[in-house]
Design an enzyme around this catalytic site. Sequence first.
Site, PDB file in Angstrom:
ATOM      1  NE  ARG A  13       6.352   1.085  -3.083  1.00  0.00           N
ATOM      2  CZ  ARG A  13       6.015   1.223  -1.811  1.00  0.00           C
ATOM      3  NH1 ARG A  13       5.653   2.415  -1.346  1.00  0.00           N
ATOM      4  NH2 ARG A  13       6.032   0.169  -1.001  1.00  0.00           N
ATOM      5  NE  ARG A  48       6.067  11.138  -2.683  1.00  0.00           N
ATOM      6  CZ  ARG A  48       5.218  10.552  -1.824  1.00  0.00           C
ATOM      7  NH1 ARG A  48       4.728   9.361  -2.111  1.00  0.00           N
ATOM      8  NH2 ARG A  48       4.870  11.141  -0.706  1.00  0.00           N
ATOM      9  CD  GLU A  76       4.198   5.845   5.213  1.00  0.00           C
ATOM     10  OE1 GLU A  76       4.362   4.660   4.902  1.00  0.00           O
ATOM     11  OE2 GLU A  76       3.487   6.641   4.560  1.00  0.00           O
ATOM     12  NE  ARG A  95       9.828   8.208   2.541  1.00  0.00           N
ATOM     13  CZ  ARG A  95       8.637   8.761   2.428  1.00  0.00           C
ATOM     14  NH1 ARG A  95       7.889   8.944   3.510  1.00  0.00           N
ATOM     15  NH2 ARG A  95       8.178   9.153   1.246  1.00  0.00           N
TER      16      ARG A  95
END
Length: 426
Positions: free
Chosen positions: A264, A279, A351, A393
């Site tokens: 991403r 991220r 999240e 994560r």
Amino acid sequence: MFDIRWIRENAVAFDRALAKRGYEASAAKLIALDDSRRSHITKLQEAQERRNAASKEIGKAKGSGDDARAQELIDEVAQIKAFIQSGEEEERKLIADLEAAMAVIPNLPHDDVPVGEDEAGNVLLKTHGEKPVFTFNEAPKEHYELGEDLGGMDFAAAAKLSGSRFVILKGQIARLERALGQFMIDLHTQENGYTEVSPPLLVHSDPLYGTGQLPKFEEDLFKTTTDHYLIPTAEIPLTNLVAGEILPEDQLPLRVTALTYCFRSEAGSAGRDTRGMLRQHQFQKCELVSVTKPEDSLNELERMLGCAEKVLQKLGLHYRVMTLCSGDMGFGARKTYDIEVWLPGQDTYREISSCSVCGDFQARRMNARFRPADSKQPLHVHTLNGSGIAVGRALIAVLENYQNGDGTITVPDVLRPYMGGLEKIG
């Protein structure tokens, strides 16, 4: 994608649902585009009917010796033929205009989705477990501090190779990441009833359109060639396995999973989570995808959520489940649950999984259908996707929740078989 006939019949409800997502009313615009298409098609049909009639009249005129009339009709047919040829191109353009307008409109939220503008409107559904209690006096460290102290995370070396938002994992930290991924894929295939798939990491634009990433979110993708993109999630190849297909009813529900790298650009998150692994441009994720009959999709969402929760439960991690509000859901979702894991180093929840039901939104874009056993008329399937879960994560959560005062990391019991029996990383 939507059915324009449904929008015509439910224009007010359509605009109300869009308003819940913060989008302007669009029914009138879409209906106007469809009106133009319909009007043009009517003109083409009338022209074709006149061409057929004129062609028959030519034979009669010739048969009666009226050559002048025959020539007039021949000229008329030639003009009509030219109109039809140009008109068919115009028809394709009008269809493309309507599809392009609908392609950037998000899915409509389910009736029981809470209404809100952003994450502040999300609603707590439940929590599981307790926050860890540490016996050492210092504040819990963040994952990148732990990883660097152990010599298992090297952000500087990764930046030399690839720039920011990359990391090099080494030694037992690299092995722990691999153990997490293997544990997840084994759990979902051996206990949760998913079939493992190893899909391509490069896809054409059509699959990305089918699942809703294109055309609206192209800036979030890594494009490698004229028509190849690195996948941002395995949802894309997994969901598109049924693109263009008509499945027998007895093949549903279809449940597949994949452990893949994802890529991403993080175009919309400049300045956010720049420290550590939260991220990244490249990360691993175990993806869950289900394809169901329409009446089964909401129950399947609850089942999928339970499968993702089981990963965290077996890892012994504290988490909460949030029902996302209408303004915080993804583009293609009708209803979404987010699982947020507790990170003591950050002293907050983050999240780690998102599970969504998309209804027939993706199926219409992909033309994915099934044939009911009691009907000859095929219907669109419903699709669902969820993280089962994000490996990077999960690594962060294990490091922070299982840290010890001496800087070591206790390996969760469920991962020890994947770590050669290792109990601590130090």
